[in-house]
Design a protein around this motif. Structure first.
Motif, PDB file in Angstrom:
ATOM      1  N   GLU A   1       0.053  -3.867  -5.717  1.00  0.00           N
ATOM      2  CA  GLU A   1      -0.758  -4.014  -4.277  1.00  0.00           C
ATOM      3  C   GLU A   1      -2.304  -4.049  -4.220  1.00  0.00           C
ATOM      4  N   ILE A   2      -2.808  -3.204  -4.878  1.00  0.00           N
ATOM      5  CA  ILE A   2      -4.298  -3.011  -5.327  1.00  0.00           C
ATOM      6  C   ILE A   2      -4.995  -4.686  -5.679  1.00  0.00           C
ATOM      7  N   GLN A   3      -4.129  -5.175  -6.765  1.00  0.00           N
ATOM      8  CA  GLN A   3      -4.429  -6.526  -7.015  1.00  0.00           C
ATOM      9  C   GLN A   3      -4.342  -7.747  -6.020  1.00  0.00           C
ATOM     10  N   LYS A   4      -3.264  -7.328  -5.132  1.00  0.00           N
ATOM     11  CA  LYS A   4      -3.151  -8.287  -3.849  1.00  0.00           C
ATOM     12  C   LYS A   4      -4.191  -7.953  -2.857  1.00  0.00           C
ATOM     13  N   MET A   5      -4.572  -6.887  -2.528  1.00  0.00           N
ATOM     14  CA  MET A   5      -5.803  -6.551  -1.764  1.00  0.00           C
ATOM     15  C   MET A   5      -6.960  -7.265  -2.147  1.00  0.00           C
ATOM     16  N   GLN A   6      -7.349  -6.964  -3.366  1.00  0.00           N
ATOM     17  CA  GLN A   6      -8.519  -7.570  -4.263  1.00  0.00           C
ATOM     18  C   GLN A   6      -8.596  -9.073  -4.084  1.00  0.00           C
ATOM     19  N   GLN A   7      -7.337  -9.683  -4.046  1.00  0.00           N
ATOM     20  CA  GLN A   7      -7.371 -11.092  -4.048  1.00  0.00           C
ATOM     21  C   GLN A   7      -7.709 -11.566  -2.671  1.00  0.00           C
TER      22      GLN A   7
ATOM     23  N   ASP B   1     -10.087 -10.432  -0.989  1.00  0.00           N
ATOM     24  CA  ASP B   1     -11.704  -9.982  -1.217  1.00  0.00           C
ATOM     25  C   ASP B   1     -11.902  -8.611  -0.572  1.00  0.00           C
ATOM     26  N   ILE B   2     -11.050  -7.961  -0.439  1.00  0.00           N
ATOM     27  CA  ILE B   2     -11.243  -6.449  -0.273  1.00  0.00           C
ATOM     28  C   ILE B   2     -11.298  -5.509  -1.159  1.00  0.00           C
ATOM     29  N   SER B   3     -12.506  -5.214  -1.472  1.00  0.00           N
ATOM     30  CA  SER B   3     -13.028  -4.296  -2.656  1.00  0.00           C
ATOM     31  C   SER B   3     -12.984  -2.625  -2.239  1.00  0.00           C
ATOM     32  N   GLN B   4     -12.844  -2.443  -1.026  1.00  0.00           N
ATOM     33  CA  GLN B   4     -13.138  -1.081  -0.698  1.00  0.00           C
ATOM     34  C   GLN B   4     -11.633  -0.657  -0.054  1.00  0.00           C
ATOM     35  N   TYR B   5     -11.071   0.422  -0.677  1.00  0.00           N
ATOM     36  CA  TYR B   5      -9.642   0.904  -0.167  1.00  0.00           C
ATOM     37  C   TYR B   5      -9.575   2.231  -0.686  1.00  0.00           C
ATOM     38  N   VAL B   6      -8.545   2.975  -0.184  1.00  0.00           N
ATOM     39  CA  VAL B   6      -8.128   4.496  -0.407  1.00  0.00           C
ATOM     40  C   VAL B   6      -6.735   4.177  -0.742  1.00  0.00           C
ATOM     41  N   VAL B   7      -6.453   5.453  -1.493  1.00  0.00           N
ATOM     42  CA  VAL B   7      -4.978   5.742  -2.008  1.00  0.00           C
ATOM     43  C   VAL B   7      -4.827   7.144  -1.825  1.00  0.00           C
TER      44      VAL B   7
END
Length: 260
Positions: free
Chosen positions: A140-146, A148-154
């Motif tokens: 899911e992190i890879q999908k978000m990075q694809q 162009d979302i580089s900031q996220y929290v887990v």
């Protein structure tokens, strides 16, 4: 006569809630007009530089250009302040919550994980996703990075009752509800915790905690989500500026109008 400008949120920031978000603005406007105010309502997608001049601005806007424009204004009362709205970005919010000691979900757990975009408020269901394990989380992190979302929290999933709360800081107005009681969901993920068990907890302590957070963030009109565990403890999993107040619109509109 006070001149009041009300700024409607761009539809991209109102997923499945465009009509509800507009309804709370119109309810506040109605009350302000009854108090003798001159009220104008505009969308943040319109050129704000040509908006009517005002003594007070009530804004639901979140676009970067909206916040930048609001920061240029002097001698105007603004609710919510643009700096506070920026603080509601999840990365900034998480750091602020950690600093003031707001109860937060742990980073690790055995019941899955939540991945949330960290730069802006959620604009689609893909901005907040559940992953049952670490392998799925990495995907899911890879999908978000694809995207162009580089900031996220887990954060780890917390088992307990999902509680949605609403408030107007400094007015005493505070309400909370269980979404599974009335079936009002923005996204299906809100049902992941199952039917509410209505675990006993201290409403007064939750309100005190959330009011402290609103003060630290710098917003007056707020909403959010908490998880209440079986032992009565809780953690805040979401906090945002100016929700739709759909469950308590009339009471909220009274409190918001009283802010001026």
């Amino acid at each position: 006569m006070k001149r009041v400008l009300m700024i409607q949120r761009a539809e991209v920031f109102s997923p499945n809630s465009v009509e509800k978000d507009l309804a709370i603005l119109e309810a506040v406007a109605q009350r302000l007009r009854s108090k003798g105010c001159e009220v104008s309502l505009v969308s943040e997608t319109a050129p704000l530089e040509s908006a009517p001049s005002a003594d007070v601005i009530f804004t639901m806007g979140r676009l970067p250009e909206t916040l930048s424009w609001l920061k240029t204004l002097e001698g105007v009362q603004i609710v919510n302040r643009p700096e506070g709205i920026e603080h509601c970005g999840r990365c900034q919010l998480e750091a602020l919550m950690a600093r003031i000691g707001t109860p937060m979900p742990p980073k690790e757990g055995s019941d899955g994980y939540w991945l949330k975009r960290g730069d802006q408020a959620a604009q689609s269901q893909g901005d907040v996703v559940f992953a049952p394990n670490r392998e799925a989380l990495e995907q899911e992190i890879q999908k978000m990075q694809q995207r162009d979302i580089s900031q996220y929290v887990v954060s780890a999933h917390v088992v307990g009752d999902l509680v949605k709360f609403y408030g107007v800081q400094g007015t005493g107005f505070f309400r909370y509800y269980y979404p599974t009681d009335d079936g009002q969901f923005k996204f299906a993920d809100e049902a992941r915790n199952g039917e509410a068990r209505h675990y006993a907890f201290s409403e007064a302590r939750l309100q005190q905690c959330v009011e402290q957070l609103a003060e630290a963030v710098g917003i007056k009109v707020y909403g959010g989500d908490a998880i209440v565990r079986a032992d009565g403890s809780w953690c805040i999993i979401d906090f945002n500026d100016w929700p739709s107040f759909s469950r308590c619109r009339d009471e909220a509109a009274d409190a918001i109008a009283d802010l001026i």
